[in-house]
Write an enzyme that holds these catalytic residues in place. Structure first.
Site, PDB file in Angstrom:
ATOM      1  N   ASP A 117      -5.069  -6.739   5.773  1.00 11.49           N
ATOM      2  CA  ASP A 117      -3.759  -6.746   6.431  1.00 11.49           C
ATOM      3  C   ASP A 117      -3.458  -8.190   6.843  1.00 11.49           C
ATOM      4  OD1 ASP A 117      -1.479  -5.743   7.892  1.00 11.49           O
ATOM      5  OD2 ASP A 117      -2.583  -3.875   8.129  1.00 11.49           O
TER       6      ASP A 117
ATOM      7  N   ASP B  95       2.150  -7.500   6.759  1.00 15.28           N
ATOM      8  CA  ASP B  95       2.759  -6.814   7.892  1.00 15.28           C
ATOM      9  C   ASP B  95       4.120  -7.390   8.274  1.00 15.28           C
ATOM     10  OD1 ASP B  95       2.303  -5.002  10.306  1.00 15.28           O
ATOM     11  OD2 ASP B  95       2.657  -6.906  11.314  1.00 15.28           O
TER      12      ASP B  95
ATOM     13  N   GLU C  59       5.221  -4.991   3.824  1.00 14.21           N
ATOM     14  CA  GLU C  59       5.889  -3.983   4.655  1.00 14.21           C
ATOM     15  C   GLU C  59       7.303  -4.486   4.891  1.00 14.21           C
ATOM     16  OE1 GLU C  59       5.416  -1.595   8.876  1.00 14.21           O
ATOM     17  OE2 GLU C  59       5.232  -3.745   8.797  1.00 14.21           O
TER      18      GLU C  59
ATOM     19  N   HIS D  13      -0.664   4.546   9.606  1.00 12.95           N
ATOM     20  CA  HIS D  13      -1.081   4.492  11.013  1.00 12.95           C
ATOM     21  C   HIS D  13       0.096   4.432  11.979  1.00 12.95           C
ATOM     22  CE1 HIS D  13      -0.030   0.526   9.789  1.00 12.95           C
ATOM     23  NE2 HIS D  13      -0.052   0.121  11.034  1.00 12.95           N
ATOM     24  N   ASP D  14       1.325   4.391  11.468  1.00 16.78           N
ATOM     25  CA  ASP D  14       2.513   4.341  12.332  1.00 16.78           C
ATOM     26  C   ASP D  14       3.284   5.659  12.333  1.00 16.78           C
ATOM     27  OD1 ASP D  14       2.152   1.644  13.000  1.00 16.78           O
ATOM     28  OD2 ASP D  14       3.294   0.951  11.266  1.00 16.78           O
TER      29      ASP D  14
HETATM   30  C1  GLC Z   1       3.767  -3.072  11.589  1.00 13.83           C
HETATM   31  C2  GLC Z   1       2.500  -2.286  11.769  1.00 13.83           C
HETATM   32  C3  GLC Z   1       2.470  -1.715  13.152  1.00 13.83           C
HETATM   33  C4  GLC Z   1       2.510  -2.852  14.151  1.00 13.83           C
HETATM   34  C5  GLC Z   1       3.696  -3.776  13.875  1.00 13.83           C
HETATM   35  C6  GLC Z   1       3.550  -5.066  14.624  1.00 13.83           C
HETATM   36  O1  GLC Z   1       4.888  -2.294  11.636  1.00 13.83           O
HETATM   37  O2  GLC Z   1       2.391  -1.306  10.787  1.00 13.83           O
HETATM   38  O3  GLC Z   1       1.364  -0.899  13.375  1.00 13.83           O
HETATM   39  O4  GLC Z   1       2.588  -2.341  15.440  1.00 13.83           O
HETATM   40  O5  GLC Z   1       3.817  -4.108  12.529  1.00 13.83           O
HETATM   41  O6  GLC Z   1       2.576  -5.876  14.036  1.00 13.83           O
END
Ligand code: GLC
Ligand code: CA
Length: 555
Positions: A112, A213, A262, A330-331
């Site tokens: 990540d 991310d 992402e 995980h979100d």
């Molecule tokens: C992304 C991650 C999430 C995190 C956010 C801030 O959306 O998937 O879990 O809280 O970024 O880094």
């Protein structure tokens, strides 16, 4: 057909550099996967121990959520040292031996990469805070302010202002997530240089790629930008971002690694700019299909929205670009609870839809067992700061504790973060001591040992789907076409190449329904290859009961 040595070499190179197209990924949330040293927290050696399990499932690569040094304001997404392993997870040696062993088993490792922001405890930020003329001041975004008068009224993703005032220098710093996650200033070439060095350092260690991310937020509008309809517009996919993404791409290309960005706020209409042949990443995690539609207090997602949104992404990337496919991470809450009824049949039905779409599927840990949402009954059971903040906001808006809890927990990220259910023992075989987050009581029924005793387990079904997908060209590269687009709960599509046709038919609801294929459709000559129920010949009129899934091949 290749006919010269050069052609053959070129083809081999393309195949090598696009290994991720015929691969299946597996996401590991390390805090909750396997605790090897009895402290209630999952760790790298725990992942190491479970590599044979992953091999048995049949996946090709794992993406591990952040394992870097972090004060854990956002469970590792607030990094204080990019080049150190969090002590909860082990050491750099543990990491290197995990990579080595995984590679021996032919499993690739994706890390990540969190570079929109750091932790507020990162040495850069600690320096930056000290004075207006500190050499690190411009590593972050600082603007004149008072506690009452912040630079603008933009709101952060985790609730509250995007600005936090700091008394020392009488300015405020900017953060799109929590105040412990200050945003890096990407307009500063020194920042980019440091980030690129760090990326190269990891790539030199021999990892196979990155999940990047929150990358659609690195560019911001001018601070006086006026929000009209979309409150996130000032920091979501803002023009100018393409220059930074191109710089990143150049590094990734040099190392020929897999990338999945992402990309929140990137619509399907821009999909191929982000992932096409000339795109920034091999693929992106889009967030449209899992967007919540419907009532706030409801745990259920809309099947119709899911199907139409996935269809849009499939068609937008039909000729150029590649999809990253997922139903959970995980979100998000657990897909079998959001789109199903927590049953093994629903878990298998969803798996059928997901794994046979065009793109690279990502299975989130526990999804292959049909792990469900957790029955949270009090806010004290929640760890996720954004859920707690949301709950408190609801209380200040006048909701009762019961109402606030019901709304806040329904889509909480903690549903997917509860410990992995390995067996039926006290802590689900995750740990021998009380884990950092409660284990779901249903681990007595839903756990990984089922695969050894039940031939029709969810795990076994995933295995079959993975095998089928990986051995079938049409299911990897074939054209996707949605069938029965107007049907509210049936998700049906074909995957075709010049020589092969596959038809997927899934009823994603609890009710029995009748589906009717158009008369012009040839229903003869299809052979059923896989089902989560009894085999049933394809016909113009079919009665499908709850969560029934069928996979046919034209013979
Ligand atoms: C992304 C991650 C999430 C995190 C956010 C801030 O959306 O998937 O879990 O809280 O970024 O880094
Ligand atoms: Ca541990």
């Amino acid at each position: 057909m290749p006919n010269t040595a050069i052609d053959i070499q070129r083809q081999l190179l393309t195949e090598k550099s696009t290994w991720w197209k015929n691969s299946v990924g597996y996401q590991i949330y390390p805090r909750s996967f396997k605790d090897s040293n009895h402290d209630g927290i999952g760790d790298l050696n725990g992942i190491h121990q479970k590599l044979p399990y992953l091999k048995e499932l049949g996946i090709d690569f794992i993406w591990i959520n952040p394992i870097y040094a972090s004060p854990n304001a956002d469970n590792g997404y607030d990094i204080s040292d990019y080049q150190a392993i969090h002590k909860d997870f082990g050491t750099m040696e543990d990491f290197q031996s995990l990579v080595k062993e995984a590679h021996e088993l032919d499993i690739k490792i994706i890390m990540d990469l969190v570079v929109n922001h750091t932790s507020d405890q990162h040495p850069w930020f600690l320096e930056s805070k000290k004075s207006l003329d500190n050499p690190y001041r411009d590593y972050y975004h600082w603007v004149d302010a008072t506690p009452e008068q912040l630079p603008n009224d933009w709101q952060s993703f985790f609730g509250g202002s995007t600005w936090t005032y700091d008394e020392t220098t009488k300015q405020a710093y900017f953060h799109v997530f929590a105040k412990e996650q200050p945003d890096l200033n990407w307009t500063n070439p020194k920042v980019r240089h440091e980030i690129y060095q760090m990326i190269r350092w990891w790539l030199e260690l021999g990892i196979d790629g990155f999940r990047i991310d929150a990358i659609s937020h690195i560019q911001k509008e001018a601070w006086d930008f006026k929000i009209t309809d979309n409150q996130w517009a000032p920091f979501m996919n803002v023009a100018g971002i393409e220059n930074y993404l191109a710089e990143l791409r150049a590094i990734f290309n040099e190392y020929n690694v897999m990338t999945v960005g992402e990309a929140s706020g990137v619509p399907h209409s821009e999909a191929s700019e982000w992932t096409g042949d000339h795109g920034y990443f091999n693929m992106i995690f889009e967030l449209e299909h899992c967007q919540r539609v419907g009532e706030l207090g409801s745990q259920k997602g809309s099947i119709f929205h899911l199907k139409h949104s996935l269809n849009q992404w499939q068609t937008s990337l039909a000729d150029d670009g590649w999809n990253a496919l997922y139903l959970e991470n995980h979100d998000t809450p657990r897909s079998v609870s959001v789109y199903g009824d927590d049953s093994p049949e629903a878990a298998k039905a969803l798996a059928t839809v997901l794994l046979l779409l065009k793109g690279t599927p990502f299975i989130y840990q526990g999804q292959e067992l049909g792990m469900t949402n957790f029955p949270f009954s009090s806010i004290e059971e929640i760890d996720a700061a954004d859920t707690i903040h949301f709950y408190q906001t609801l209380l200040t808006e006048g909701k009762t504790t019961k109402e606030a809890l019901n709304i806040a927990i329904n889509w909480s990220r903690d549903h997917s973060r509860t410990p992995f259910q390995w067996d039926e023992s006290l802590f689900g075989g995750f740990s021998t001591v009380t884990p950092w987050l409660k284990v779901n009581q249903n681990h007595q029924l839903i756990n990984a040992t089922q695969k050894d005793v039940e031939t029709n387990s969810v795990f076994h079904y995933y295995q079959q789907l993975i095998r089928l997908r990986k051995s079938t060209e049409a299911l990897i590269y074939g054209v996707f076409t949605l069938l029965l687009p107007e049907h509210p709960t049936v998700f049906s599509y074909t995957r075709t190449t010049e020589t092969e046709s596959w038809l997927i038919l899934v009823q994603l609801d609890q009710n029995q329904i009748t589906v009717t294929f158009p008369d012009s459709w040839e229903t003869a000559g299809w052979e059923e290859v896989l089902t989560n129920t009894e085999y049933k010949p394809l016909a113009h009129k079919m009665i499908l009961s709850d969560y029934e899934a069928h996979v046919y091949r034209k013979v």
